[in-house]
Write a protein that holds these residues in place. Structure first.
Motif, PDB file in Angstrom:
ATOM      1  N   THR A  99       0.863  -1.179   0.000  1.00 56.58           N
ATOM      2  CA  THR A  99       0.000   0.000   0.000  1.00 56.58           C
ATOM      3  C   THR A  99       0.895   1.223   0.000  1.00 56.58           C
ATOM      4  N   TYR A 117      -2.200  13.155  -4.671  1.00 58.82           N
ATOM      5  CA  TYR A 117      -3.261  12.201  -4.982  1.00 58.82           C
ATOM      6  C   TYR A 117      -4.383  12.878  -5.763  1.00 58.82           C
ATOM      7  N   LEU A 135      -4.418  10.159  -9.017  1.00 59.46           N
ATOM      8  CA  LEU A 135      -5.280   8.989  -8.894  1.00 59.46           C
ATOM      9  C   LEU A 135      -6.726   9.330  -8.592  1.00 59.46           C
ATOM     10  N   LEU A 175      -8.913   1.797 -14.582  1.00 59.43           N
ATOM     11  CA  LEU A 175      -7.904   1.410 -13.598  1.00 59.43           C
ATOM     12  C   LEU A 175      -7.040   0.239 -14.061  1.00 59.43           C
ATOM     13  N   ILE A 205      -2.056  -1.226 -10.943  1.00 60.45           N
ATOM     14  CA  ILE A 205      -2.639  -0.867  -9.647  1.00 60.45           C
ATOM     15  C   ILE A 205      -3.882  -1.709  -9.420  1.00 60.45           C
ATOM     16  N   LEU A 242      -7.642   1.430  -5.467  1.00 61.41           N
ATOM     17  CA  LEU A 242      -7.434   2.794  -5.003  1.00 61.41           C
ATOM     18  C   LEU A 242      -8.155   2.990  -3.674  1.00 61.41           C
ATOM     19  N   MET A 301      -2.745   3.752  -2.955  1.00 58.48           N
ATOM     20  CA  MET A 301      -2.987   2.747  -3.987  1.00 58.48           C
ATOM     21  C   MET A 301      -2.432   1.428  -3.485  1.00 58.48           C
ATOM     22  N   THR A 316      -0.835  -2.262  -4.760  1.00 58.13           N
ATOM     23  CA  THR A 316      -0.286  -3.070  -5.850  1.00 58.13           C
ATOM     24  C   THR A 316       0.148  -4.419  -5.282  1.00 58.13           C
TER      25      THR A 316
END
Length: 680
Positions: A170, A178, A182, A190, A208, A211, A218, A220
């Motif tokens: 995270t 941000y 995003l 996305l 990603i 969100l 974000m 991943t």
């Protein structure tokens, strides 16, 4: 002739050459059902190759390639049956004054203006996978991103790493960053959005997963972070490939519905340009079988251009790997002997440009321009150690080439990389505009066995590296035992790291037995020379000037002699002279000249030269103005009455560094304009 437009055959001008059964012709308006003669040429390289295969005579074959553009349906492949002999080579070459282009891309048509941008519809065959590169005419473009200039810095990173399955990270941004990125991504797009993270000498590229708007974060997933090089609150990032980021001239974006949009730069009209989406990943493959003692031999490619090769980020992303080592090349060569590539161009490709990978010997790359690469320019050898001599790559010559503008998808890539490969020559190349190291030699961390021996790195011009986004880099970077390797007569300059690192000559883990001689290094961030650790390296008769923070660094204390520093000139006007553990690192130093042009006293870990010499260092060295002609303009010509002559310093030429030969080729290398690597 305009790129990717086909000309009527009657308009093509052919070189008058003696008629011979060994001469073949191809042209954009040709026909693979034709005879392959000057009057009835083939249309493709592949057909000419196949015709040579079926020709029974033992003559030398030449395939004459007419001017124009050739669309590659698939990579051009050469196998052992396409070999010539020393007496009868196989040559694929451009006709006189011809500029044949072999493209792995597709032209996108039907552009219409829509406000500040232009848009078109991608053909269905180009939507799977969706493109990540676009070429506008002859110019690269930028996949829509934020920030447009500079990078964001993460505020924190947390990781969940289960015993099985991928780790989840995270990553958090400031609320302001941000909101600028995003927060503008829609749920539908996305899956396309990518995170590019810069950390130390590596980069991570990920999709990603999720969100977290309220947390400005974000999520991943992928490989667990490495403790020595994690993502953390110092990591810089960029967010790419979403519609709201399309706000700057030169950017583009393709949405999932197949609509591609481009924000033209001043003077551009997409409806009147060749807008090209790369389609193939590789353009030329030489597929020898060294393990079976089957090689592609005595083949030459001359005057050909291989352009437009894609990269598509897999769903798993790209995990950090030094020098982008897992990434292949658009021109991929295995099992080649006496293969020559000259006067060619490789450009607008998403991976490395060219790789002499496995089982290549006595091959050459000359007068070739490799540019706009997603990774680096050239690779020699492998990360693996091939003990079978037939499968080892060695005796490769890379001479008089221009390698520039790389690392656009993989910033951690290297301009020119040598792995476990000995006896290569890298000479007179122009290597510039990469985000990491210029030349990297060796692939052994520590003192274990290494095959990277007796490599010669000479007369290369290596510059504009780093740009302050990655760290731990060098103009030349070495790894592991490299006995017999010589780095001589090069110029390294304008190298700037994000945090630590940014050296000219950098001997990293276990570098041993290397001679650095007659090199000019200037305008680096953290020193002209740095040895992390190694054994018996010789740094002799170099000019090391104008480093920003430190001039010389030595890091690890070991029981053996780490290096010898002799007959060098160190000239600076800011920063420290020595940094690290010089009084403890075992080294020899003698007959060097030091000068601080700012007027400060020159000190050695706080000691005067006399005090330092009393401890056994800098025997015969002096503090004196070396009398350069104009150091502020980087003219380091040494006056006849310079005190360095009495030290045994030998003046060396610098006007013969870089490319040579035809004046147009020399002017081309000088014509490129690069952004400053550090703020002034």
């Amino acid at each position: 002739m305009t790129l990717l437009r086909f000309a009527p055959l009657g308009l093509l001008l052919f070189l008058a050459v003696p008629a011979s059964a060994a001469d073949w012709y191809i042209a954009p308006g040709g026909n693979d059902a034709a005879a392959g003669t000057q009057a009835a040429p083939f249309a493709t390289l592949a057909k000419a190759r196949d015709a040579i295969r079926s020709h029974a005579s033992a003559e030398a074959h030449t395939v004459w390639v007419a001017d124009g553009a050739y669309l590659l349906a698939e990579p051009f492949v050469l196998t052992p049956e396409d070999s010539g002999t020393q007496q009868h080579p196989i040559v694929y070459r451009a006709m006189q004054d011809a500029v044949p282009i072999f493209s792995g891309g597709s032209v996108i048509t039907g552009w219409k203006k829509n406000g500040k941008t232009w848009e078109a519809v991608l053909p269905a065959k180009l939507r799977s996978p969706m493109p990540e590169q676009l070429i506008a005419g002859h110019q690269p473009t930028t996949l829509a991103r934020e920030p447009d200039e500079g990078l964001f810095t993460l505020t924190s990173v947390t990781e969940e790493a289960p015993e099985k399955g991928p780790a989840r990270q995270t990553l958090r941004l400031t609320g302001e960053d941000y909101a600028a990125t995003l927060a503008n991504v829609t749920p539908e797009e996305l899956p396309q959005v990518q995170l590019l993270a810069y950390h130390k000498w590596d980069n991570t590229r990920r999709h990603i997963d999720q969100l977290l708007y309220e947390q400005h974060a974000m999520v991943t997933s992928g490989r667990k972070m490495k403790g020595h090089n994690p993502l953390n609150q110092q990591t810089q990032i960029r967010i790419e490939n979403y519609a709201a980021a399309l706000d700057t001239p030169g950017e583009w974006h393709a949405s999932a519905d197949g609509v591609i949009r481009y924000f033209p730069r001043p003077g551009e009209d997409p409806s009147q340009m060749q807008m090209i989406v790369p389609r193939l990943e590789k353009l030329l493959i030489v597929r020898g079988k060294p393990e079976a003692d089957e090689f592609v031999e005595h083949v030459e490619l001359r005057g050909l251009r291989f352009l437009h090769a894609r990269w598509t980020t897999p769903q798993s992303g790209f995990e950090p790997s030094q020098a982008a080592s897992p990434i292949e090349a658009a021109v991929l060569i295995d099992g080649a002997r006496h293969l020559a590539i000259a006067d060619c161009e490789i450009g607008h490709v998403g991976i490395y440009g060219l790789w002499f990978r496995r089982g290549c010997q006595h091959c050459t790359l000359e007068r070739t321009w490799i540019h706009d690469t997603g990774a680096g320019g050239v690779r020699i050898g492998e990360t693996a150690m091939r003990r079978d001599p037939k499968q080892q790559t060695d005796h490769i010559t890379i001479d008089n080439n221009i390698l520039n503008r790389g690392g656009r998808i993989f910033p951690c890539a290297v301009g020119l990389w040598i792995g476990h490969s000995p006896d290569n020559r890298v000479t007179h190349n122009e290597i510039a505009d990469y985000f990491y190291t210029g030349i990297s030699v060796g692939w052994r961390w520590g003192y274990g066995e290494s095959f990277a021996k007796r490599n010669t790195i000479a007369k290369n011009h290596v510059h504009h590296l780093g740009y302050g986004v990655l760290s731990d880099m060098g103009g030349i970077y070495t790894l592991g035992p490299s006995e017999g390797t010589v780095v001589r007569g090069n110029i390294f300059h304008d190298i700037h790291a994000y945090s630590y690192g940014g050296w000219g000559l950098y001997t990293d883990e276990g570098s041993s037995g290397i001679l650095f001689e007659d090199n000019l290094v200037y305008r680096t961030k953290t020193g002209g020379f740095h040895q992390h650790y190694g054994k018996d390296n010789i740094v002799r008769n170099n000019i090391l000037a104008f480093a920003l923070l430190y001039q010389l660094q030595a890091t690890r204390v070991e029981p053996h002699r780490s290096f010898s520093l002799e007959r060098n000139i160190v000239y600076y006007d800011q920063g420290e002279l020595l940094h690290g553990r010089w009084s403890q690192v075992k080294h020899d130093s003698s007959n060097n000249c030091y000068f601080d042009a700012s007027g400060r006293d020159v000190t050695f870990e706080g000691k005067s030269l006399q005090e330092w010499q009393a401890q056994g260092h800098e025997i015969g060295s002096i503090i004196a103005d070396p009398k350069f002609a104009d150091p502020e303009k980087f003219d380091f010509t040494i006056a006849a009455d310079s005190p360095v002559h009495k030290l045994g310093f030998r003046a060396f030429k610098t006007d013969d560094v870089g490319v040579y030969g035809d004046q147009k080729w020399i002017d081309k290398a000088k014509s490129f304009q690069y952004l400053p690597v550090r703020p002034e």
